[in-house]
Design a protein around this motif. Sequence first.
Motif, mmCIF file in Angstrom:
data_model
loop_
_atom_site.group_PDB
_atom_site.id
_atom_site.type_symbol
_atom_site.label_atom_id
_atom_site.label_comp_id
_atom_site.label_asym_id
_atom_site.label_seq_id
_atom_site.Cartn_x
_atom_site.Cartn_y
_atom_site.Cartn_z
ATOM 1 N N ASP A 16 0.797 -1.223 0.000
ATOM 2 C CA ASP A 16 0.000 0.000 0.000
ATOM 3 C C ASP A 16 0.830 1.273 0.000
ATOM 4 N N SER A 17 2.148 1.143 0.042
ATOM 5 C CA SER A 17 2.965 2.349 0.212
ATOM 6 C C SER A 17 4.389 2.129 -0.246
ATOM 7 N N PRO A 18 5.028 3.179 -0.798
ATOM 8 C CA PRO A 18 6.481 3.140 -0.967
ATOM 9 C C PRO A 18 7.170 3.073 0.391
ATOM 10 N N ALA A 19 8.477 2.876 0.360
ATOM 11 C CA ALA A 19 9.268 2.971 1.580
ATOM 12 C C ALA A 19 9.384 4.436 2.000
ATOM 13 N N SER A 20 10.106 4.677 3.081
ATOM 14 C CA SER A 20 10.101 5.984 3.746
ATOM 15 C C SER A 20 10.425 7.153 2.821
ATOM 16 N N SER A 21 9.526 8.136 2.835
ATOM 17 C CA SER A 21 9.752 9.393 2.129
ATOM 18 C C SER A 21 8.662 10.374 2.543
ATOM 19 N N TYR A 22 9.064 11.629 2.779
ATOM 20 C CA TYR A 22 8.147 12.610 3.344
ATOM 21 C C TYR A 22 8.378 13.967 2.697
ATOM 22 N N LEU A 23 7.278 14.623 2.357
ATOM 23 C CA LEU A 23 7.312 15.943 1.725
ATOM 24 C C LEU A 23 6.882 16.985 2.755
ATOM 25 N N ILE A 24 7.740 17.973 2.992
ATOM 26 C CA ILE A 24 7.430 19.062 3.921
ATOM 27 C C ILE A 24 7.429 20.364 3.123
ATOM 28 N N GLN A 25 6.348 21.127 3.264
ATOM 29 C CA GLN A 25 6.188 22.352 2.481
ATOM 30 C C GLN A 25 5.764 23.518 3.379
ATOM 31 N N ALA A 26 6.204 24.706 3.013
ATOM 32 C CA ALA A 26 5.815 25.926 3.713
ATOM 33 C C ALA A 26 5.972 27.104 2.765
ATOM 34 N N THR A 27 5.136 28.103 2.960
ATOM 35 C CA THR A 27 5.195 29.303 2.136
ATOM 36 C C THR A 27 6.085 30.350 2.802
ATOM 37 N N GLY A 28 6.953 30.947 2.013
ATOM 38 C CA GLY A 28 7.849 31.985 2.522
ATOM 39 C C GLY A 28 8.434 32.770 1.369
ATOM 40 N N LYS A 29 9.294 33.727 1.689
ATOM 41 C CA LYS A 29 9.898 34.583 0.670
ATOM 42 C C LYS A 29 11.269 34.056 0.261
ATOM 43 N N GLU A 31 15.042 34.779 -1.924
ATOM 44 C CA GLU A 31 16.067 35.811 -1.745
ATOM 45 C C GLU A 31 15.717 37.119 -2.456
ATOM 46 N N THR A 32 14.766 37.071 -3.395
ATOM 47 C CA THR A 32 14.344 38.295 -4.090
ATOM 48 C C THR A 32 13.149 38.960 -3.419
ATOM 49 N N GLY A 33 12.615 38.315 -2.381
ATOM 50 C CA GLY A 33 11.436 38.845 -1.714
ATOM 51 C C GLY A 33 10.127 38.315 -2.262
ATOM 52 N N PHE A 34 10.205 37.435 -3.265
ATOM 53 C CA PHE A 34 8.993 36.856 -3.856
ATOM 54 C C PHE A 34 8.477 35.737 -2.959
ATOM 55 N N GLU A 35 7.182 35.754 -2.668
ATOM 56 C CA GLU A 35 6.588 34.725 -1.810
ATOM 57 C C GLU A 35 6.182 33.514 -2.643
ATOM 58 N N ARG A 36 6.599 32.347 -2.202
ATOM 59 C CA ARG A 36 6.282 31.126 -2.935
ATOM 60 C C ARG A 36 6.281 29.932 -1.988
ATOM 61 N N LEU A 37 5.898 28.796 -2.522
ATOM 62 C CA LEU A 37 5.879 27.554 -1.753
ATOM 63 C C LEU A 37 7.252 26.884 -1.844
ATOM 64 N N PHE A 38 7.845 26.575 -0.695
ATOM 65 C CA PHE A 38 9.106 25.834 -0.625
ATOM 66 C C PHE A 38 8.802 24.381 -0.283
ATOM 67 N N SER A 39 9.564 23.473 -0.905
ATOM 68 C CA SER A 39 9.347 22.043 -0.702
ATOM 69 C C SER A 39 10.668 21.345 -0.424
ATOM 70 N N ILE A 40 10.685 20.552 0.644
ATOM 71 C CA ILE A 40 11.825 19.681 0.895
ATOM 72 C C ILE A 40 11.322 18.256 1.019
ATOM 73 N N VAL A 41 12.187 17.308 0.695
ATOM 74 C CA VAL A 41 11.877 15.888 0.815
ATOM 75 C C VAL A 41 12.852 15.277 1.807
ATOM 76 N N CYS A 42 12.308 14.547 2.775
ATOM 77 C CA CYS A 42 13.124 13.814 3.737
ATOM 78 C C CYS A 42 13.035 12.326 3.426
ATOM 79 N N ASP A 43 14.144 11.747 3.062
ATOM 80 C CA ASP A 43 14.289 10.344 2.668
ATOM 81 C C ASP A 43 13.580 10.070 1.340
#
Length: 266
Positions: A16-29, A31-43
């Motif tokens: 029912d699932s792949p092995a370990s992997s997780y998506l963490i996202q948050a909105t922020g600015k 380096e240019t000051g533009f606000e957007r969604l940032f995404s990191i993947v853990c494992d």
Amino acid sequence: MKLTIIGCSGSMSGKDSPASSYLIQATGKDETGFERLFSIVCDFGPGAMGHLMRYADPAMVDAMFLSHFHADHCADMVGMQVYRRWYPEGALPQIPVYSPGDGAARTRGLSADDPAETYETEFDFQQLVPGSLVRVGPLTVEAFAANHTVPTLSLRISGPSEEPDLDREVVLTYTGDTDTVASVVEAERNADLVLSEAAFEEGRDTVRGVHLTGLRAGQMAAEAGAARLVLTHLQPWTNAEKNLADARSVFTGEVHVAQAGAVFTI
């Protein structure tokens, strides 16, 4: 901050699932000051590459973190490398990959590439040690030592809340693979959500220094003063209901068992 479970099966992909992997996202600015969604993947274990595409564009991932180099946590790095190098509209930009040890060597070993292959056009491999701090947009990732059979890191991730009336940073802790250890309790200290591995069953798996049970995951979260607990990395033969009940017996906050595709807002 939002957590999406890409994969939560322990030691291997499951039915029912792949092995370990997780998506963490948050909105922020940026380096240019533009606000957007940032995404990191853990494992990024077996099956993670395909399932990531259900929840985010792989081309838009800002950084990747590998808790350790066991194949069930990193095997699909090969797929991500191919995706980035051979993207039809042209090769994608390099992204940072943070891990304990030599991430390039591990990826090369998985793919059986020539020793001269550096992946420098796809990945910027950077080594983490306990105490390392990494900033990705509005997210701050701090590394803590875990208690596993190979060098492994727990990750404490701080960032903006998804709740508009909550005027403070929130904390998500991902334990990685670990047994009970004080450093991971510190990583979980007052966390809003702990994503804790719980591969072993109490009373069945007696070897120590490898994995947590549901009971030990609950005990650590309780000691740390965490608010919510999500059990993950359950092996296909591990009884999820037993581990859930064991965790609830010692932890008074919300407890859930991770499922592929589940979303938790913090």
